[in-house]
Design a protein around this motif. Structure first.
Motif, mmCIF file in Angstrom:
data_model
loop_
_atom_site.group_PDB
_atom_site.id
_atom_site.type_symbol
_atom_site.label_atom_id
_atom_site.label_comp_id
_atom_site.label_asym_id
_atom_site.label_seq_id
_atom_site.Cartn_x
_atom_site.Cartn_y
_atom_site.Cartn_z
ATOM 1 N N UNK A 33 0.826 -1.206 0.000
ATOM 2 C CA UNK A 33 0.000 0.000 0.000
ATOM 3 C C UNK A 33 0.856 1.249 0.000
ATOM 4 N N UNK A 34 0.665 2.113 0.977
ATOM 5 C CA UNK A 34 1.399 3.374 1.044
ATOM 6 C C UNK A 34 2.835 3.213 1.518
ATOM 7 N N UNK A 35 3.191 2.006 1.989
ATOM 8 C CA UNK A 35 4.571 1.758 2.399
ATOM 9 C C UNK A 35 4.857 1.981 3.862
ATOM 10 N N UNK A 36 3.832 2.224 4.674
ATOM 11 C CA UNK A 36 4.069 2.574 6.077
ATOM 12 C C UNK A 36 4.752 1.446 6.846
ATOM 13 N N UNK A 37 4.386 0.185 6.562
ATOM 14 C CA UNK A 37 5.008 -0.916 7.299
ATOM 15 C C UNK A 37 6.447 -1.138 6.847
ATOM 16 N N UNK A 38 6.706 -0.932 5.564
ATOM 17 C CA UNK A 38 8.080 -1.042 5.071
ATOM 18 C C UNK A 38 8.964 0.021 5.724
ATOM 19 N N UNK A 39 8.446 1.245 5.820
ATOM 20 C CA UNK A 39 9.187 2.317 6.472
ATOM 21 C C UNK A 39 9.372 2.002 7.952
ATOM 22 N N UNK A 40 8.309 1.488 8.597
ATOM 23 C CA UNK A 40 8.405 1.128 10.013
ATOM 24 C C UNK A 40 9.492 0.083 10.235
ATOM 25 N N UNK A 41 9.547 -0.922 9.356
ATOM 26 C CA UNK A 41 10.579 -1.964 9.478
ATOM 27 C C UNK A 41 11.972 -1.357 9.373
ATOM 28 N N UNK A 42 12.142 -0.434 8.426
ATOM 29 C CA UNK A 42 13.441 0.229 8.269
ATOM 30 C C UNK A 42 13.798 1.035 9.517
ATOM 31 N N UNK A 43 12.821 1.745 10.085
ATOM 32 C CA UNK A 43 13.065 2.542 11.291
ATOM 33 C C UNK A 43 13.441 1.649 12.476
ATOM 34 N N UNK A 44 12.939 0.409 12.457
ATOM 35 C CA UNK A 44 13.228 -0.528 13.550
ATOM 36 C C UNK A 44 14.569 -1.235 13.381
ATOM 37 N N UNK A 45 15.234 -1.007 12.229
ATOM 38 C CA UNK A 45 16.569 -1.551 12.041
ATOM 39 C C UNK A 45 16.742 -2.517 10.900
ATOM 40 N N UNK A 46 15.653 -2.858 10.194
ATOM 41 C CA UNK A 46 15.783 -3.776 9.060
ATOM 42 C C UNK A 46 16.725 -3.183 8.015
ATOM 43 N N UNK A 47 17.635 -4.002 7.524
ATOM 44 C CA UNK A 47 18.604 -3.503 6.540
ATOM 45 C C UNK A 47 18.173 -3.775 5.112
ATOM 46 N N UNK A 48 17.263 -4.741 4.930
ATOM 47 C CA UNK A 48 16.747 -5.058 3.596
ATOM 48 C C UNK A 48 15.237 -5.231 3.684
ATOM 49 N N UNK A 49 14.503 -4.364 2.985
ATOM 50 C CA UNK A 49 13.045 -4.451 2.962
ATOM 51 C C UNK A 49 12.587 -4.415 1.511
ATOM 52 N N UNK A 50 11.833 -5.432 1.109
ATOM 53 C CA UNK A 50 11.240 -5.478 -0.218
ATOM 54 C C UNK A 50 9.748 -5.240 -0.067
ATOM 55 N N UNK A 51 9.261 -4.116 -0.593
ATOM 56 C CA UNK A 51 7.852 -3.737 -0.484
ATOM 57 C C UNK A 51 7.156 -4.017 -1.809
ATOM 58 N N UNK A 52 6.105 -4.832 -1.780
ATOM 59 C CA UNK A 52 5.454 -5.296 -3.001
ATOM 60 C C UNK A 52 3.981 -4.903 -3.029
ATOM 61 N N UNK A 53 3.511 -4.455 -4.189
ATOM 62 C CA UNK A 53 2.088 -4.199 -4.367
ATOM 63 C C UNK A 53 1.749 -4.333 -5.840
ATOM 64 N N UNK A 54 0.566 -4.855 -6.119
ATOM 65 C CA UNK A 54 0.141 -5.035 -7.506
ATOM 66 C C UNK A 54 -0.338 -3.727 -8.119
ATOM 67 N N UNK A 55 -0.819 -2.810 -7.297
ATOM 68 C CA UNK A 55 -1.382 -1.548 -7.762
ATOM 69 C C UNK A 55 -0.260 -0.551 -8.062
ATOM 70 N N UNK A 56 -0.130 -0.098 -9.311
ATOM 71 C CA UNK A 56 0.942 0.849 -9.640
ATOM 72 C C UNK A 56 0.821 2.177 -8.907
ATOM 73 N N UNK A 57 -0.405 2.594 -8.566
ATOM 74 C CA UNK A 57 -0.591 3.830 -7.805
ATOM 75 C C UNK A 57 0.002 3.668 -6.410
ATOM 76 N N UNK A 58 -0.260 2.517 -5.779
ATOM 77 C CA UNK A 58 0.298 2.251 -4.449
ATOM 78 C C UNK A 58 1.813 2.214 -4.502
ATOM 79 N N UNK A 59 2.371 1.636 -5.563
ATOM 80 C CA UNK A 59 3.827 1.549 -5.703
ATOM 81 C C UNK A 59 4.442 2.944 -5.727
ATOM 82 N N UNK A 60 3.838 3.852 -6.480
ATOM 83 C CA UNK A 60 4.372 5.211 -6.557
ATOM 84 C C UNK A 60 4.235 5.932 -5.215
ATOM 85 N N UNK A 61 3.117 5.735 -4.526
ATOM 86 C CA UNK A 61 2.938 6.354 -3.214
ATOM 87 C C UNK A 61 3.969 5.822 -2.219
ATOM 88 N N UNK A 62 4.186 4.502 -2.262
ATOM 89 C CA UNK A 62 5.156 3.900 -1.343
ATOM 90 C C UNK A 62 6.557 4.440 -1.610
#
Length: 310
Positions: free
Chosen positions: A184-213
């Protein structure tokens, strides 16, 4: 330029689904007026930073507004929105009344509407969600997720999102690798990065969501950790990771659970949210069939989030 506000009277459980298809129809952003907040006993000082006018809220459920430019607004768009909302019944979601009202707003009114109801919120022990225009001083160990409603990020305080973030906080640390399915908007991917994740792959089928993320990852300066990609669930994902997180409908989770062992490392954690309580048993059984056991369960209202391991 003027904007058309399209307000849908729907249920709390249908909020994320309705917001998703408002955005897919071209809304420049969404806003929510949830009647539940009038009875909320806020446990942070941020909930008291602005006054709530009871007349702005429905008696039950929520008003969910999408903002459309005059260039793309027409009666056909309203009919599509109503049909999609009513169609949520097929996914086991109660769409509520599905009453739709519209009004025209100036550019200035639209911009100001966002800011009145959008304040910093401490979502978990370490994660705080903050609009970009608010001044805020973090405490030691607190991680700030910057959001811009103009990008249709949302407030990040819907139960399915907060439950996901709480489970992520328990599972993600420095060096963790994560796949966010249906980002979706990428909030969980960003949250994971803020928590220390060094590699995050964020996936969405919707191209609009991809651009927002992508925009929101950049806003939080997380480009070195987070890669956003258009993709159908876990199809074609060849890497193995420590954590897979999915905040989407239970029906969609059920579609890729059998594929988890291919992507999730042995002993890794699958975090599933967006599960309405009536669908929980189906999701848990699918995980058991795939070789996983639930190790943690959180619930808020009718929404359930679970963490499972092999």
């Amino acid at each position: 330029m003027n904007w058309i506000e399209v307000r849908v009277h729907t249920s709390q459980e249908a909020e994320e689904a309705v917001a998703d298809f408002l955005l897919s129809e071209g809304a420049g952003g969404t806003a929510t007026w949830d009647s539940a907040v009038l009875d909320t006993d806020w446990d942070t000082p941020f909930g008291e930073m602005f006054a709530l006018a009871e007349e702005d809220y429905p008696d039950k459920g929520i008003w969910l507004a999408g903002y459309f430019s005059e260039a793309i607004y027409d009666e056909a768009l309203l009919k599509r929105i109503e049909m999609k909302a009513q169609g949520l019944k097929e996914f086991g979601l109660d769409p509520g009344p599905v009453t739709i009202v519209t009004q025209t707003m100036s550019e200035e009114s639209w911009a100001n509407a966002w800011k009145v109801y959008y304040k910093p919120v401490r979502v978990t022990k370490r994660l705080t969600v903050k609009p970009v225009w608010e001044d805020y001083t973090s405490s030691p160990g607190e991680q700030i997720i910057e959001l811009d409603p103009g990008m249709a990020f949302g407030t990040g305080t819907h139960p399915t999102t907060t439950l996901s973030m709480k489970l992520l906080e328990n599972e993600v640390s420095t060096g963790t690798s994560v796949v966010d399915v249906g980002c979706g908007s990428g909030i969980l991917a960003v949250a994971a990065a803020k928590l220390g994740a060094t590699e995050v792959l964020a996936l969405d089928l919707d191209p609009v969501a991809v651009e927002q993320a992508k925009a929101n990852v950049a806003l939080n300066h997380s480009e070195n950790q987070v890669r956003v990609k258009q993709n159908d669930l876990l199809n074609g994902v060849e890497r193995t990771v420590d954590v897979v997180v999915a905040n989407i409908l239970a029906e969609i989770i059920l579609r890729f659970v059998p594929d988890l062992p291919r992507v999730l490392k042995q002993g890794g954690t699958f975090i599933a949210s967006g599960i309405i309580q009536q669908k929980e048993e189906q999701v848990v059984q699918a995980l058991v069939d795939a070789g996983y056991q639930v190790v943690e369960r959180l619930q808020e209202g009718d929404w359930v989030a679970i963490a499972a391991r092999s």
